[in-house]
Motif scaffolding. Structure first.
Motif, mmCIF file in Angstrom:
data_model
loop_
_atom_site.group_PDB
_atom_site.id
_atom_site.type_symbol
_atom_site.label_atom_id
_atom_site.label_comp_id
_atom_site.label_asym_id
_atom_site.label_seq_id
_atom_site.Cartn_x
_atom_site.Cartn_y
_atom_site.Cartn_z
ATOM 1 N N GLU A 34 39.379 19.202 22.528
ATOM 2 C CA GLU A 34 38.679 20.021 23.542
ATOM 3 C C GLU A 34 38.723 19.311 24.893
ATOM 4 O O GLU A 34 38.963 19.936 25.933
ATOM 5 C CB GLU A 34 37.229 20.210 23.093
ATOM 6 N N TYR B 13 31.058 16.501 30.406
ATOM 7 C CA TYR B 13 31.414 17.030 29.076
ATOM 8 C C TYR B 13 30.497 16.456 28.006
ATOM 9 O O TYR B 13 30.000 17.184 27.134
ATOM 10 C CB TYR B 13 32.893 16.706 28.796
ATOM 11 N N ALA B 14 30.269 15.150 28.066
ATOM 12 C CA ALA B 14 29.418 14.485 27.065
ATOM 13 C C ALA B 14 27.996 15.044 27.113
ATOM 14 O O ALA B 14 27.361 15.295 26.089
ATOM 15 C CB ALA B 14 29.415 12.981 27.302
ATOM 16 N N SER B 15 27.541 15.264 28.351
ATOM 17 C CA SER B 15 26.187 15.781 28.530
ATOM 18 C C SER B 15 26.063 17.199 27.941
ATOM 19 O O SER B 15 25.105 17.518 27.251
ATOM 20 C CB SER B 15 25.867 15.758 30.024
ATOM 21 N N GLN B 16 27.097 18.034 28.227
ATOM 22 C CA GLN B 16 27.073 19.425 27.715
ATOM 23 C C GLN B 16 27.093 19.464 26.188
ATOM 24 O O GLN B 16 26.457 20.296 25.562
ATOM 25 C CB GLN B 16 28.311 20.195 28.231
ATOM 26 N N LYS B 17 27.845 18.524 25.571
ATOM 27 C CA LYS B 17 28.013 18.552 24.114
ATOM 28 C C LYS B 17 27.008 17.671 23.388
ATOM 29 O O LYS B 17 27.044 17.588 22.156
ATOM 30 C CB LYS B 17 29.447 18.074 23.756
ATOM 31 N N GLY B 18 26.153 16.987 24.143
ATOM 32 C CA GLY B 18 25.148 16.127 23.510
ATOM 33 C C GLY B 18 25.778 14.906 22.853
ATOM 34 O O GLY B 18 25.309 14.428 21.819
ATOM 35 N N LEU B 19 26.837 14.400 23.423
ATOM 36 C CA LEU B 19 27.532 13.227 22.853
ATOM 37 C C LEU B 19 27.066 11.959 23.558
ATOM 38 O O LEU B 19 26.825 11.959 24.756
ATOM 39 C CB LEU B 19 29.053 13.353 23.040
ATOM 40 N N THR C 265 36.559 17.251 19.209
ATOM 41 C CA THR C 265 36.064 16.785 20.514
ATOM 42 C C THR C 265 37.220 16.325 21.380
ATOM 43 O O THR C 265 37.312 16.661 22.564
ATOM 44 C CB THR C 265 35.082 15.614 20.322
#
Lengths: 242, 324
Positions: B250, B284-290, B247
């Motif tokens: 990336e 980014y967090a939203s796209q990766k579900g973090l 993560t």
């Protein structure tokens, strides 16, 4: 300002008396050494002992005052607590005088004990006023001498070792154990430059063991030695804080 | 001669040489009454030398210095009645008890007998040492010795307190406790001049800080202004859940992200601007579900300011010396 200094001198002296009088170097050099010498000479020749009293009392003054100076000054130089005194609203000369007075008082206590013992046991006649004058002046002379040597080094053992040079020189040259008159001419000259000679002579006169009942010259010489030691001691101490 | 001066300390062109070497070189500053003023610098910067000159333990080689209106050359003994000093070493008397040490200090400063006993009791109770009043100084812990040394410096109710590296050698708890104590003393109206090489301590305590490097004063300002002096990249510090190595790598590869720094559980992200970084990270967090556990912008710290300022100065000094 002079009130602050007088107050400082008083409280420094009292604190030093409470703190340092029973420290091992004070006891060994200030009490055991002179008492041991006195006993040794008494046991060696009890009949001629009274002639040795002035020299032995003078030696007691010399060792007791200088032993205390090494402790009251050098312990505090090493630990940094002498600086604590210099941070207070007291002048540097007043701090040093407080230290010198600690040696004077201890020396006075030892001298009184030794003198009373000698006078009572031997029944000596004594010119009390002149005796006291010589003792008081000598206490200040040798405390000041001790202070001068002690402010030039840091450790107690260094101070005691360095002090042994003038101390033992004076024991042998100044009439403590044998008369100055019996010394070779060169050594006699040296003896009259050393303060203990005048202490011994003054005590001899006050105990009726020498010619003359008093000596103005002896008193003046002892008086002169006091600033001769104190002023350079103040300068040396001030240089440490320059 | 007393100078009419509303500042607690005024220093102009102060220099101190030892064997021809400048321990302090031409420094100028004023300390306002009531403030906490800090001298910050590495070991050997000249902090303790400055305190020694201002408290009369050393003489200045050049310049002038006034403490509470008194010239340090001619009036320092008078000034000493109004200031207290806590040296770097807790140099009270080992053979005296806690109470005896305070009483002795009161005697030296001319505090009357009844007042010094009352004041000693008040100080010992305030600093939680009353139960140790009959304990000898050499039996106290390092933290207690430090607190007692501060108490001794306050026995005569000074207007100004010098503290030389007050928390050095103390553990975290005692250091924090001592800092609160210093703030409390200042709130009672005592001006404080302290030296420290701990940046956090200077940042927390001081109203203004002077930075010393090799005897020279290179900066003097409030902690906030010192931080603003330096140019720094915008940076956000964040923590994701979960936080995988992949993560982090990336995130560091995204457009507009200059670099990434891992700091324990957190990550620092450097980029074009705070708003850009925030938007990018949230996207980014939203796209990766973090889950974003924490995210905040990071302002330059005093440490950053100190490093940049001293680094620039040291480099300039090196050039002066011909790069040697």
């Amino acid at each position: 300002m002079w009130r602050d200094n007088l107050r400082g001198i008083y409280y420094i002296t009292v604190k030093d008396m409470k703190t340092y009088y029973l420290k091992p170097p004070t006891i060994s050099w200030g009490i055991v050494f002179p008492v041991a010498w006195m006993l040794a000479f008494y046991l060696r020749s009890p009949h001629g002992f009274e002639e040795l009293i002035p020299g032995l009392v003078a030696m007691t003054i010399l060792f007791s005052t200088t032993a205390v100076e090494a402790v009251v000054i050098n312990f505090e130089l090493r630990l940094g607590s002498l600086e604590r005194l210099l941070l207070a609203p007291i002048s540097l000369p007043a701090v040093l005088l407080g230290k010198i007075l600690g040696g004077v008082i201890f020396g006075l206590i030892m001298t009184v004990i030794v003198t009373l013992g000698s006078v009572l046991v031997l029944g000596l006649q004594i010119n009390v006023a002149y005796f006291v004058l010589i003792v008081i002046l000598s206490l200040f002379v040798f405390s000041s001498m001790g202070a001068l040597v002690c402010v030039s080094v840091k450790e107690v053992f260094e101070a005691q070792t360095l002090l042994n040079i003038p101390r033992f020189l004076m024991i042998f040259l100044c009439g403590v154990v044998f008369p100055v008159a019996a010394l070779p001419p060169v050594l006699k000259q040296i003896a009259y430059v050393l303060p203990l000679t005048y202490t011994v002579e003054g005590l001899q006169q006050s105990l009726g063991l020498a010619q003359g009942s008093s000596s103005v010259i002896g008193v003046l010489v002892l008086l002169a030695f006091i600033p001769a030691f104190i002023f350079p001691a103040v300068k040396l101490l001030a240089r440490k804080f320059a | 001669m007393k100078k009419d001066d509303t500042n607690a300390i005024s220093v102009s062109g102060l220099s101190k040489y030892y064997d021809g070497l400048a321990a302090v070189n031409d420094i100028n500053f004023q300390v306002k009454s009531g403030e906490i003023f800090g001298f910050l610098g590495p070991n050997g910067a000249g902090k303790t030398t400055t305190i020694r000159v201002l408290t009369g333990l050393a003489q200045l080689s050049a310049g002038t210095a006034y403490v509470l209106g008194h010239d340090v050359n001619t009036g320092i003994t008078l000034a000493k009645k109004e200031f207290g000093v806590v040296p770097e070493i807790s140099n009270l008397y080992d053979e005296l008890t806690v109470l005896e040490n305070l009483v002795f200090m009161g005697q030296l400063y001319g505090v009357s007998r009844s007042e010094r006993l009352k004041r000693a009791e008040e100080l010992l109770k305030t600093f939680h040492l009353w139960q140790k009043k009959d304990a000898r100084f050499n039996t106290l812990s390092r933290g207690m010795k430090r607190v007692l040394t501060i108490s001794a410096a306050l026995i005569h109710k000074p207007r100004l307190l010098f503290l030389d590296e007050p928390t050095v050698g103390l553990d975290v708890v005692n250091a924090r406790s001592l800092r609160s104590l210093i703030q409390e003393i200042n709130h009672q109206g005592v001006t404080i001049f302290l030296t420290t090489h701990y940046l956090e301590e200077a940042d927390i305590l001081c109203d203004r800080i002077a930075i010393l490097v090799q005897g020279r004063m290179v900066a003097l300002d409030t902690p906030d202004n010192l931080k603003k002096m330096i140019k720094s990249e915008p940076v956000c510090e964040l923590r994701f859940n979960p936080m995988a190595e992949g993560t982090v790598n990336e995130l560091g590869g995204l457009d507009g992200i200059h670099r990434i720094e891992k700091l324990g559980d957190n990550v620092r992200v450097y980029g074009e601007s705070i708003s850009f970084l925030t938007e990018t990270i949230v996207k980014y967090a939203s796209q990766k579900g973090l889950e974003i556990v924490s995210i905040n912008s990071v302002k330059p710290s005093l440490e950053d300011a100190f490093i940049q300022i001293t680094g620039m100065v040291l480099e300039a000094m090196l050039v002066e010396k011909g790069g040697r």
